[in-house]
Structure formats: structure tokens, C-alpha cells
Design a protein around this motif. Structure first.
Motif, PDB file in Angstrom:
ATOM      1  N   GLU A 156      -6.288  11.819  25.502  1.00  0.00           N
ATOM      2  CA  GLU A 156      -7.656  11.701  26.009  1.00  0.00           C
ATOM      3  C   GLU A 156      -8.678  11.938  24.894  1.00  0.00           C
ATOM      4  N   GLU A 157      -8.412  12.927  24.066  1.00  0.00           N
ATOM      5  CA  GLU A 157      -9.319  13.219  22.953  1.00  0.00           C
ATOM      6  C   GLU A 157      -9.362  12.052  21.959  1.00  0.00           C
ATOM      7  N   LYS A 158      -8.210  11.454  21.705  1.00  0.00           N
ATOM      8  CA  LYS A 158      -8.163  10.288  20.805  1.00  0.00           C
ATOM      9  C   LYS A 158      -8.903   9.100  21.415  1.00  0.00           C
ATOM     10  N   ALA A 159      -8.797   8.933  22.721  1.00  0.00           N
ATOM     11  CA  ALA A 159      -9.519   7.847  23.389  1.00  0.00           C
ATOM     12  C   ALA A 159     -11.027   8.047  23.261  1.00  0.00           C
ATOM     13  N   SER A 160     -11.476   9.277  23.427  1.00  0.00           N
ATOM     14  CA  SER A 160     -12.909   9.567  23.262  1.00  0.00           C
ATOM     15  C   SER A 160     -13.356   9.282  21.836  1.00  0.00           C
ATOM     16  N   ALA A 161     -12.504   9.592  20.873  1.00  0.00           N
ATOM     17  CA  ALA A 161     -12.832   9.304  19.470  1.00  0.00           C
ATOM     18  C   ALA A 161     -12.979   7.801  19.246  1.00  0.00           C
ATOM     19  N   ILE A 162     -12.134   7.014  19.895  1.00  0.00           N
ATOM     20  CA  ILE A 162     -12.230   5.555  19.775  1.00  0.00           C
ATOM     21  C   ILE A 162     -13.550   5.073  20.381  1.00  0.00           C
ATOM     22  N   ILE A 163     -13.839   5.513  21.595  1.00  0.00           N
ATOM     23  CA  ILE A 163     -15.078   5.089  22.257  1.00  0.00           C
ATOM     24  C   ILE A 163     -16.293   5.518  21.446  1.00  0.00           C
ATOM     25  N   SER A 164     -16.209   6.691  20.829  1.00  0.00           N
ATOM     26  CA  SER A 164     -17.319   7.201  20.011  1.00  0.00           C
ATOM     27  C   SER A 164     -17.625   6.319  18.811  1.00  0.00           C
ATOM     28  N   GLU A 165     -16.680   5.486  18.436  1.00  0.00           N
ATOM     29  CA  GLU A 165     -16.880   4.594  17.288  1.00  0.00           C
ATOM     30  C   GLU A 165     -17.174   3.159  17.725  1.00  0.00           C
ATOM     31  N   THR A 166     -17.711   3.020  18.939  1.00  0.00           N
ATOM     32  CA  THR A 166     -18.145   1.714  19.437  1.00  0.00           C
ATOM     33  C   THR A 166     -19.625   1.823  19.804  1.00  0.00           C
ATOM     34  N   ARG A 167     -20.211   0.710  20.197  1.00  0.00           N
ATOM     35  CA  ARG A 167     -21.613   0.747  20.626  1.00  0.00           C
ATOM     36  C   ARG A 167     -21.787   1.478  21.954  1.00  0.00           C
ATOM     37  N   TYR A 168     -20.689   1.882  22.569  1.00  0.00           N
ATOM     38  CA  TYR A 168     -20.733   2.609  23.832  1.00  0.00           C
ATOM     39  C   TYR A 168     -20.505   4.110  23.646  1.00  0.00           C
ATOM     40  N   ALA A 169     -20.761   4.610  22.468  1.00  0.00           N
ATOM     41  CA  ALA A 169     -20.535   6.025  22.151  1.00  0.00           C
ATOM     42  C   ALA A 169     -21.246   6.960  23.129  1.00  0.00           C
ATOM     43  N   ASN A 170     -22.406   6.554  23.614  1.00  0.00           N
ATOM     44  CA  ASN A 170     -23.170   7.411  24.528  1.00  0.00           C
ATOM     45  C   ASN A 170     -22.453   7.643  25.856  1.00  0.00           C
ATOM     46  N   THR A 171     -21.482   6.822  26.193  1.00  0.00           N
ATOM     47  CA  THR A 171     -20.784   6.972  27.475  1.00  0.00           C
ATOM     48  C   THR A 171     -19.780   8.125  27.468  1.00  0.00           C
ATOM     49  N   VAL A 172     -19.399   8.587  26.291  1.00  0.00           N
ATOM     50  CA  VAL A 172     -18.395   9.662  26.211  1.00  0.00           C
ATOM     51  C   VAL A 172     -18.854  10.891  26.990  1.00  0.00           C
ATOM     52  N   ALA A 173     -20.148  11.160  26.980  1.00  0.00           N
ATOM     53  CA  ALA A 173     -20.690  12.324  27.699  1.00  0.00           C
ATOM     54  C   ALA A 173     -20.540  12.183  29.219  1.00  0.00           C
ATOM     55  N   HIS A 174     -20.242  10.987  29.700  1.00  0.00           N
ATOM     56  CA  HIS A 174     -20.130  10.734  31.138  1.00  0.00           C
ATOM     57  C   HIS A 174     -18.674  10.620  31.602  1.00  0.00           C
ATOM     58  N   ILE A 175     -17.766  10.945  30.687  1.00  0.00           N
ATOM     59  CA  ILE A 175     -16.337  10.912  31.001  1.00  0.00           C
ATOM     60  C   ILE A 175     -15.868  12.351  31.187  1.00  0.00           C
ATOM     61  N   HIS A 176     -15.516  12.688  32.415  1.00  0.00           N
ATOM     62  CA  HIS A 176     -15.095  14.054  32.741  1.00  0.00           C
ATOM     63  C   HIS A 176     -13.612  14.048  33.088  1.00  0.00           C
ATOM     64  N   ARG A 177     -12.983  15.156  32.769  1.00  0.00           N
ATOM     65  CA  ARG A 177     -11.546  15.272  33.025  1.00  0.00           C
ATOM     66  C   ARG A 177     -11.250  16.587  33.742  1.00  0.00           C
ATOM     67  N   HIS A 178     -10.352  16.510  34.666  1.00  0.00           N
ATOM     68  CA  HIS A 178      -9.824  17.709  35.307  1.00  0.00           C
ATOM     69  C   HIS A 178      -8.330  17.722  35.007  1.00  0.00           C
ATOM     70  N   TYR A 179      -7.946  18.676  34.161  1.00  0.00           N
ATOM     71  CA  TYR A 179      -6.531  18.777  33.803  1.00  0.00           C
ATOM     72  C   TYR A 179      -5.839  19.798  34.694  1.00  0.00           C
ATOM     73  N   PHE A 180      -4.600  19.523  35.010  1.00  0.00           N
ATOM     74  CA  PHE A 180      -3.772  20.466  35.740  1.00  0.00           C
ATOM     75  C   PHE A 180      -2.436  20.571  35.004  1.00  0.00           C
ATOM     76  N   GLU A 181      -1.750  21.658  35.236  1.00  0.00           N
ATOM     77  CA  GLU A 181      -0.442  21.849  34.606  1.00  0.00           C
ATOM     78  C   GLU A 181       0.533  20.830  35.179  1.00  0.00           C
TER      79      GLU A 181
END
Length: 186
Positions: A156-181
């Protein structure tokens, strides 16, 4: 367009409906209630990984009937392999040449796409930044909630890094995750 797109019940075709699936539905139930209390509309989406561990015997019908039986029928179900053309599109959007070269090298040497690129494509699709005839745009949303096992965090962190290097970088702040064990990925 919905207010939020919620991913849940991520499953591998080579796997089975197990504890992770139940945990995901518990989190989804609470999240759906919270969004409804805020007056937000949600689309429920499921991505089935038929790419990493393909299994042609996986029964989509049984899986979808189980979700519906529990009251969590998805609005959209896609197979990860259906995202391949979008992976190429997202790779073309990456502006950082070092990152782009690294992903390209991964694809060329391993003869497959990295999980992080699939995730980036899936999120940009759900955000409405890119499109596919397989995904009805009425289910896109400006906010994402992804209910996933903790073992997915690094991807997930790598995916955010990819998105951050596109013209859609501002959308990363709108991607929320709920992790469970959950189980560990090999």
C-alpha cells in the motif's frame, strides 16, 4: 459518483473464504454505519486477485453468494488481471524517471507487474482519475477506504508512492486504510 468507495473482502483465487474475510466484513459493517450517519453514500467494491496466485477453479458465484448472504453484496467486482491495461496507463503517468525505470525493470525481469502498480491503478480507477469500461464511473468516489490485512501495508505504501509521482498526487490524502491482523503473505 459516490462519496466514498470501500474495498473489502480482498481474496486470492488460490485462497479460501477464511478469517480475514470475516474480519473484513466486521470492519465494513462499522464503516458503513459511520458513513451513513454522516449522510455519505458509499460504493462497495471487491478486487479478486487472480493474478498472483491464479486458480481457475475459484468459484466467483459461491464467493458472491456468500457476500450477499451476509448482507455485503458488492456494487462492483473486478479481477486483478483486468487491471493490466490500466497498469500500463499508470506507468505512463509516472513522472519520476527513477521510479518509472525501477518498475519497468521489475516488469521486464520478472515478467509480471508488481502488486503496488495494480493497487495504484485500482485506486486511481476508483477515484475517477482513470477509466475503464469494466468499472461504472457512478461508483467512483473522491474518497477511498480500503479494508485490508496488516500484511498488505508495505504494498500500500509503495502504491501511494507511485500515485504521488503522477499528476494525481493530491489524491493520496483521500486514500484511507483500515488494517487488521491477518495471515502473512509469502
Amino acid at each position: 459518483m459516490k462519496d466514498v468507495s470501500i474495498e473489502y473482502a480482498h481474496i486470492y483465487t488460490g485462497g479460501s473464504i477464511d478469517t480475514e474475510y470475516v474480519l473484513s466484513l466486521d470492519v465494513l459493517s462499522k464503516a458503513r454505519e459511520e458513513y451513513a450517519a454522516l449522510g455519505k453514500t458509499a460504493s462497495l467494491v471487491v478486487l479478486v486477485d487472480d493474478y498472483s496466485f491464479p486458480d481457475p477453479t475459484f468459484s466467483y458465484n459461491i464467493f458472491l453468494k456468500e457476500l450477499a448472504h451476509k448482507g455485503f453484496a458488492p456494487d462492483i467486482v473486478l479481477r486483478e488481471s483486468q487491471l493490466i491495461p490500466l497498469c500500463d496507463e499508470v506507468l505512463g503517468l509516472v513522472t519520476d524517471s527513477k521510479l518509472k525505470d525501477s518498475i519497468t525493470e521489475y516488469v521486464q525481469t520478472r515478467k509480471k507487474y508488481p502488486c503496488s502498480l495494480f493497487i495504484a491503478a485500482w485506486y486511481l480507477l476508483r477515484l475517477g482519475c482513470i477509466s475503464s469500461p469494466l468499472f461504472n464511473a457512478k461508483h467512483a468516489a473522491p474518497e477511498l477506504l480500503n479494508i485490508l490485512p496488516e500484511s498488505f501495508r508495505s504494498f500500500e505504501e509503495k502504491a501511494s508512492a507511485i500515485i504521488s509521482e503522477t499528476r494525481y498526487a493530491n489524491t493520496v490524502a483521500h486514500i484511507h486504510r483500515h488494517y487488521f491482523e491477518g495471515r502473512l503473505i509469502a
